[in-house]
Write an enzyme that holds these catalytic residues in place. Structure first.
Site, short mmCIF file in Angstrom:
data_model
loop_
_atom_site.label_atom_id
_atom_site.label_comp_id
_atom_site.label_asym_id
_atom_site.label_seq_id
_atom_site.Cartn_x
_atom_site.Cartn_y
_atom_site.Cartn_z
N ASP A 1 7.50 -7.27 -16.54
CA ASP A 1 7.56 -6.15 -17.47
C ASP A 1 8.98 -5.63 -17.47
OD1 ASP A 1 7.15 -3.52 -18.79
OD2 ASP A 1 5.02 -3.93 -18.46
N ASN B 1 2.81 -4.34 -25.97
CA ASN B 1 2.14 -3.38 -26.84
C ASN B 1 2.37 -3.71 -28.31
OD1 ASN B 1 4.59 -2.81 -25.58
ND2 ASN B 1 4.66 -0.76 -26.43
N SER C 1 -2.13 -9.76 -26.58
CA SER C 1 -2.09 -8.50 -27.34
C SER C 1 -3.02 -8.62 -28.54
CB SER C 1 -0.69 -8.24 -27.89
OG SER C 1 0.28 -8.32 -26.90
N GLU D 1 -8.31 -9.98 -25.66
CA GLU D 1 -8.88 -9.35 -24.47
C GLU D 1 -9.98 -8.38 -24.89
OE1 GLU D 1 -8.16 -9.87 -21.08
OE2 GLU D 1 -10.06 -8.81 -21.22
N GLU E 1 -11.43 -0.03 -20.49
CA GLU E 1 -10.89 0.70 -19.36
C GLU E 1 -12.01 1.45 -18.65
OE1 GLU E 1 -7.29 2.87 -20.28
OE2 GLU E 1 -6.70 1.31 -21.69
N LYS F 1 -11.21 -10.25 -32.77
CA LYS F 1 -10.83 -9.11 -31.92
C LYS F 1 -10.82 -7.82 -32.75
CE LYS F 1 -9.36 -6.44 -28.80
NZ LYS F 1 -10.18 -5.96 -27.70
N LEU F 2 -10.18 -7.87 -33.92
CA LEU F 2 -10.13 -6.67 -34.76
C LEU F 2 -11.54 -6.29 -35.21
CD1 LEU F 2 -7.01 -7.32 -37.04
CD2 LEU F 2 -7.15 -5.92 -35.00
N LEU G 1 -17.57 -1.81 -32.96
CA LEU G 1 -17.91 -0.88 -31.88
C LEU G 1 -17.62 0.56 -32.31
CD1 LEU G 1 -16.47 -2.92 -28.86
CD2 LEU G 1 -18.89 -2.35 -29.24
N CYS H 1 -6.98 1.58 -28.46
CA CYS H 1 -7.29 0.42 -29.31
C CYS H 1 -8.03 0.72 -30.61
CB CYS H 1 -8.12 -0.58 -28.50
SG CYS H 1 -7.19 -1.28 -27.12
N1 LIG Z 1 -5.54 -1.49 -22.61
C1 LIG Z 1 -6.60 -2.21 -22.89
O1 LIG Z 1 -7.69 -1.97 -22.33
C2 LIG Z 1 -6.54 -3.35 -23.90
C3 LIG Z 1 -7.68 -4.15 -24.09
C4 LIG Z 1 -7.63 -5.20 -25.01
C5 LIG Z 1 -6.45 -5.45 -25.73
N2 LIG Z 1 -5.36 -4.66 -25.53
C6 LIG Z 1 -4.15 -5.00 -26.28
O2 LIG Z 1 -3.17 -5.49 -25.35
C7 LIG Z 1 -1.85 -5.09 -25.74
C8 LIG Z 1 -1.21 -4.33 -24.61
O3 LIG Z 1 -2.00 -3.18 -24.31
P1 LIG Z 1 -1.72 -2.30 -23.00
O4 LIG Z 1 -2.71 -1.19 -23.01
O5 LIG Z 1 -1.59 -3.18 -21.83
O6 LIG Z 1 -0.25 -1.75 -23.41
P2 LIG Z 1 0.85 -1.06 -22.47
O7 LIG Z 1 1.79 -0.30 -23.39
O8 LIG Z 1 0.20 -0.34 -21.34
O9 LIG Z 1 1.63 -2.31 -21.85
C9 LIG Z 1 2.54 -3.09 -22.60
C10 LIG Z 1 3.72 -3.40 -21.68
O10 LIG Z 1 4.54 -4.39 -22.32
C11 LIG Z 1 5.86 -4.15 -21.87
N3 LIG Z 1 6.80 -4.87 -22.74
C12 LIG Z 1 7.12 -4.62 -24.05
N4 LIG Z 1 7.99 -5.56 -24.50
C13 LIG Z 1 8.21 -6.43 -23.46
C14 LIG Z 1 8.99 -7.60 -23.30
N5 LIG Z 1 9.71 -8.12 -24.30
N6 LIG Z 1 8.99 -8.20 -22.09
C15 LIG Z 1 8.25 -7.72 -21.06
N7 LIG Z 1 7.48 -6.62 -21.15
C16 LIG Z 1 7.46 -5.98 -22.34
C17 LIG Z 1 6.02 -2.64 -21.92
O11 LIG Z 1 7.08 -2.22 -21.07
C18 LIG Z 1 4.63 -2.18 -21.41
O12 LIG Z 1 4.66 -1.91 -20.01
C19 LIG Z 1 -2.04 -4.30 -27.04
O13 LIG Z 1 -1.91 -5.17 -28.12
C20 LIG Z 1 -3.49 -3.82 -26.96
O14 LIG Z 1 -4.05 -3.58 -28.24
C21 LIG Z 1 -5.37 -3.63 -24.63
O1 LIG Z 2 -21.34 5.27 -27.15
C1 LIG Z 2 -20.13 5.52 -27.03
C2 LIG Z 2 -19.22 4.63 -26.41
C3 LIG Z 2 -17.88 4.98 -26.34
N1 LIG Z 2 -17.45 6.16 -26.84
C4 LIG Z 2 -16.01 6.48 -26.79
O2 LIG Z 2 -15.28 5.41 -27.39
C5 LIG Z 2 -13.98 5.32 -26.83
C6 LIG Z 2 -13.68 3.90 -26.39
O3 LIG Z 2 -14.53 3.55 -25.30
P1 LIG Z 2 -14.61 2.07 -24.72
O4 LIG Z 2 -14.75 1.12 -25.83
O5 LIG Z 2 -15.62 2.06 -23.66
O6 LIG Z 2 -13.18 1.90 -24.00
P2 LIG Z 2 -11.85 1.08 -24.38
O7 LIG Z 2 -11.12 0.86 -23.13
O8 LIG Z 2 -11.15 1.74 -25.52
O9 LIG Z 2 -12.36 -0.37 -24.86
C7 LIG Z 2 -12.41 -0.77 -26.24
O10 LIG Z 2 -11.13 -1.20 -26.66
C8 LIG Z 2 -10.59 -2.30 -25.86
C9 LIG Z 2 -9.20 -2.56 -26.36
O11 LIG Z 2 -9.19 -3.34 -27.51
C10 LIG Z 2 -11.53 -3.50 -26.01
O12 LIG Z 2 -11.00 -4.57 -25.25
C11 LIG Z 2 -12.92 -3.13 -25.51
O13 LIG Z 2 -13.81 -4.21 -25.71
C12 LIG Z 2 -13.42 -1.92 -26.33
O14 LIG Z 2 -14.69 -1.48 -25.84
C13 LIG Z 2 -13.97 6.32 -25.66
O15 LIG Z 2 -13.33 7.53 -26.09
C14 LIG Z 2 -15.43 6.57 -25.38
O16 LIG Z 2 -15.69 7.83 -24.79
C15 LIG Z 2 -18.32 7.04 -27.47
O17 LIG Z 2 -17.94 8.11 -27.93
N2 LIG Z 2 -19.66 6.69 -27.53
#
Ligand SMILES: NC(=O)c1ccc[n+]([C@@H]2O[C@H](COP(=O)([O-])OP(=O)(O)OC[C@H]3O[C@@H](n4cnc5c(N)ncnc54)[C@H](O)[C@@H]3O)[C@@H](O)[C@H]2O)c1
Ligand SMILES: O=c1ccn([C@@H]2O[C@H](COP(=O)(O)OP(=O)(O)O[C@H]3O[C@H](CO)[C@@H](O)[C@H](O)[C@H]3O)[C@@H](O)[C@H]2O)c(=O)[nH]1
Length: 479
Positions: free
Chosen positions: A38, A92, A132, A164, A168, A223-224, A230, A279
């Protein structure tokens, strides 16, 4: 980003935040070496310390088991990318804040920057994995960037989409036992071989029938679509919660009844003060933008309504508080229980608490905030950051001066002391277990509770003397 390669092997076969994903791979594949790289120096320093940069139940144990063994954290991005055979790009992909598509389109600046860097340092062929969440067809653009910027003609890049799905707060369980792993790739022998190479990593702990292979475009769009579906369930239940309050129905009873239909199912039907997180909104806006640019206006409008309903729900909640409290909250103290976007995380990205606090402060209230995992600096920064700016790492990092109308405290009893009302904005388990008689005794009367998550024992609170508003439930006669 994270990278993987077989450890102690002369043949390198390497992988490159969805940083938890990298750690899980390291745990399950002791013969692979995983490096999380990172550009963010303080984040990498925290991953290398005893205090990890994020709160995620169970993650400490995973990191402790692998760090220094086959899991490493580094800011030396170029070196490790150059050595890797498989590069997971998890940078990101925020919503654009300026220019064409501002407020909707995905900002692919960080993705393109990463692709250019990968191309410039690569001297060996690699599989590039889109982790991502990106607009459909991003792989095509990335492939062009990679091909045009790599100086070595013998280097080959195979692009895969491997979205992914972890949530969380439950990330470790989701990684251990995913509903599915989705790998999209190109047709042809090379494309299929790349898919199988990545599938073999997952197959160490995921049953084969849960590893889905599709085209690149289907994986990107799935994914989208998953996030849109949801979020749409929550917005649908939130719309019904408003109807319940005006008709005397109970949204939890409705959710339970419809969830028994196996075609609907019981999950993700909890009405709330609104969905948050990094997300849902971002990904739906991205979907809406794609549809608009392709001329599919009706499709775009359909999905945009999910966001409109979410904004309405937050606004409705604030209005309910104001009208319940005799149409004025000016100079009234309101305790906020919960600032994180959901329980079991310290993440506040797009949390509904931001809009609710803004709404309350705009009407003159003083908010006293308590969240088990969110500190004062983060709350003040969130409330000072313009919409969509939070996801741009270079911005919004400066310390923010606190504001008089916002106080952040370290325990729920202090938060409610002298308050006119309590608002529950996150469903933390501990909120159900406080001594509400003690809390009530120290509040201004009438003492209100607005439960935006339906996690409290409303009958018990009413017995104590609280005026209770429970989202989507029959209203107290007082209200
Ligand atoms: N957080 C989740 O639960 C979750 C779940 C599914 C998908 N995603 C997707 O994954 C992606 C990342 O999400 P996140 O929550 O981890 O974001 P985040 O902002 O927490 O992490 C992204 C990291 O990438 C780093 N970065 C940016 N450019 C870089 C580069 N050129 N080289 C190395 N590092 C670099 C940044 O410094 C940052 O720490 C997004 O597209 C998000 O939609 C997130
Ligand atoms: O019945 C429900 C379920 C969830 N939430 C809210 O919805 C938001 C998102 O919750 P959740 O989906 O559990 O957490 P995320 O970490 O945002 O996960 C979503 O977004 C991620 C990033 O794309 C995906 O990977 C996961 O599959 C998808 O569930 C939160 O504010 C929850 O409190 C509600 O209000 N009602």
């Amino acid at each position: 980003m994270h990278l993987i390669w077989p450890s102690k092997s002369t043949e390198s076969d390497h992988l490159l935040r969805l940083q938890e994903r990298a750690m899980w791979i390291a745990l399950k594949c002791v013969d692979l070496e995983v490096v999380v790289v990172d550009l963010n120096v303080s984040r990498i320093a925290a991953w290398n310390s005893d205090k990890l940069p994020i709160y995620e139940p169970g993650l400490d144990e995973v990191v402790k088991a692998c760090r220094g063994r086959n899991l490493f954290f580094s800011t030396d991005v170029k070196k490790h990318v150059a050595e890797a055979d498989i590069v997971f790009v998890s940078v990101n992909t925020p919503t654009k804040t300026r220019g064409v598509g501002a407020g909707k389109a995905a900002d692919l600046t960080y993705w393109e920057g990463a692709a250019r860097m990968i191309a410039s340092v690569s001297t060996s062929s690699k599989i590039i994995v889109e982790k991502s969440t990106v607009p459909v067809k991003t792989a095509e653009a990335i492939e062009k960037v990679l091909r045009c910027n790599c100086t070595s003609a013998s280097v080959r890049f195979d692009i895969l989409s491997n979205p992914e799905f972890l949530a969380e707060g439950t990330a470790v369980a989701d990684l251990a036992n995913p509903d599915r792993v989705l790998i999209g790739g190109k047709g042809g022998p090379a494309g299929r071989a790349a898919i199988e190479e990545l599938a073999a990593v997952y197959a160490r702990w995921v049953p084969q029938d849960r590893i889905l292979r599709t085209s690149l475009w289907s994986a990107e769009l799935s994914k989208l679509t998953a996030n849109a579906m949801l979020a749409q369930r929550i917005s649908s239940m939130n719309s019904i919660s408003a109807l319940c309050e005006t008709t005397g129905a109970d949204v939890q009873e409705v959710a339970h009844s419809i969830g028994k239909d196996s075609r609907i199912g019981p999950k993700f039907l909890n009405a709330s003060v609104g969905f948050g997180g990094s997300c849902f909104q971002k990904d739906i806006l991205n979907l809406v933008y794609i549809c608009e640019t392709l001329g599919l206006k009706e499709v775009a409008d359909y999905w945009h309504a999910v966001i409109t309903m979410n904004d309405y729900q937050k606004q409705r909640f604030v209005e309910r508080i104001i009208t319940s409290m005799f149409n004025t909250i000016s100079r009234k103290n309101i305790a906020i229980y919960g600032f994180a976007f959901k329980k079991d995380t310290g993440d506040t990205r797009e949390t509904p608490a931001i809009d609710v606090c803004h709404g309350l402060v705009a009407d003159g209230a003083h908010c006293v905030i308590y969240d088990p995992q969110v500190g004062a600096d983060q709350v003040h920064r969130d409330l000072a950051t313009p919409k969509f700016e939070w996801d741009h790492p270079s911005r919004g990092q400066a310390a923010i001066a606190g504001r008089d109308e916002i106080k952040v405290v370290k325990d729920p009893y202090t938060a409610a002391h002298g308050a006119h009302a309590i608002c529950v904005l996150t469903e933390w388990d501990e909120f159900a277990h406080y001594d509400y008689q003690k809390i009530y005794d120290n509040m201004v009367k009438p003492a209100f509770i607005f439960d935006g998550r339906n996690v409290l024992d409303h009958a018990e609170l009413r017995k104590i003397g609280f005026i209770v508003y429970a989202l989507g439930k029959p209203l107290d006669p007082f209200l």
